[in-house]
Design an enzyme around this catalytic site. Structure first.
Site, PDB file in Angstrom:
ATOM      1  N   THR A   6       0.833  -1.210   0.000  1.00 41.98           N
ATOM      2  CA  THR A   6       0.000   0.000   0.000  1.00 41.98           C
ATOM      3  C   THR A   6       0.864   1.256   0.000  1.00 41.98           C
ATOM      4  OG1 THR A   6      -1.731   1.249   1.164  1.00 41.98           O
ATOM      5  CG2 THR A   6      -0.231   0.000   2.550  1.00 41.98           C
ATOM      6  N   ASP A  65      -8.619  -2.490  -0.878  1.00 41.56           N
ATOM      7  CA  ASP A  65      -9.299  -1.399  -1.568  1.00 41.56           C
ATOM      8  C   ASP A  65     -10.569  -1.094  -0.787  1.00 41.56           C
ATOM      9  OD1 ASP A  65      -8.727   0.139  -4.085  1.00 41.56           O
ATOM     10  OD2 ASP A  65     -10.876  -0.202  -4.275  1.00 41.56           O
ATOM     11  N   PHE A 141      -7.607   9.641   8.078  1.00 37.31           N
ATOM     12  CA  PHE A 141      -7.359  10.089   6.703  1.00 37.31           C
ATOM     13  C   PHE A 141      -8.679  10.128   5.942  1.00 37.31           C
ATOM     14  CE2 PHE A 141      -7.755   6.190   4.058  1.00 37.31           C
ATOM     15  CZ  PHE A 141      -7.909   5.251   5.065  1.00 37.31           C
TER      16      PHE A 141
END
Ligand code: IMP
Length: 188
Positions: A6, A65, A141
């Site tokens: 990632t 994802d 985030f």
């Protein structure tokens, strides 16, 4: 050693805590994999997993994802969350939701486990909640400051420490599903 592939530091932070708590040895490969545009997170992550196999080829890898699916917007931005975050951001999504009373949404995470012999398996996790009226909190985030999980006490993910977010986030659930399967196949 399982490698998490990632480019996202926050995802890595969340995933490494969960995987290490389970006793797995994990490393990180910090790179962005190619993604396809698709309505299905499973399809997106399977495509990336195959790319990881070709381009990186570690014995065991995990690729994740995820996306935010807003009910009132028929699941938008869903698989396009990363692009929508970059273009509209939290404020843009709040604008789309202006005046809406129905604010339910869910985060979805799909993890692909890929092995050098070509085996690819996907694991799904969801966290239901609602879109807040304004951004709150500076932790985490992406859409964390505007997502209030059902299980919490009204704070957004942006207001919660990673350890608390990990108690009921979509990502912790996809990982739990992976670990349940992995434990039965590897004896770890
Ligand atoms: P991708 O999985 O890297 O394609 O990106 C998914 C996008 O969905 C991210 O860029 C975020 O905007 C959003 N997203 C996914 N999971 C989370 C989360 O746990 N918190 C906040 N935003 C998230």
């Amino acid at each position: 050693m399982i490698f998490v592939v990632t480019s996202n530091d926050n995802k890595w932070e969340e995933m490494r805590h969960l995987l290490r708590a389970y006793g797995l040895r994990v490393g990180r490969i910090k790179t962005a994999l190619p993604e396809v545009q698709s309505q299905s997170l499973e399809e997106v992550v399977t495509f990336s997993a195959k790319a990881a196999l070709n381009e990186i080829g570690q014995a065991e890898m995990l690729i994740e994802d995820s996306g935010l699916f807003i009910d009132r917007l028929n699941g938008f931005p869903g698989p396009f969350s990363s692009y929508v975050y970059k273009t509209l951001g939290c404020e843009g999504v709040l604008k789309l939701m202006e005046g809406e009373r129905e604010r339910t949404a869910k985060f979805v995470s799909v993890i692909a486990y890929v092995r050098k012999d070509g085996e690819v398996r996907t694991f799904h996790g969801e966290c239901r909640g609602r879109i807040s009226d304004r951004p709150r909190g500076t932790k985490g985030f992406g859409f964390d400051p505007i997502f209030v999980p059902e299980e919490g006490e009204g704070q957004t993910f942006g207001e919660l420490d990673v350890a608390i977010k990990n108690e009921y986030s979509h990502r912790s659930r996809s990982i739990a599903n992976f670990l349940r399967w992995y434990g039965t196949t590897s004896g770890s």
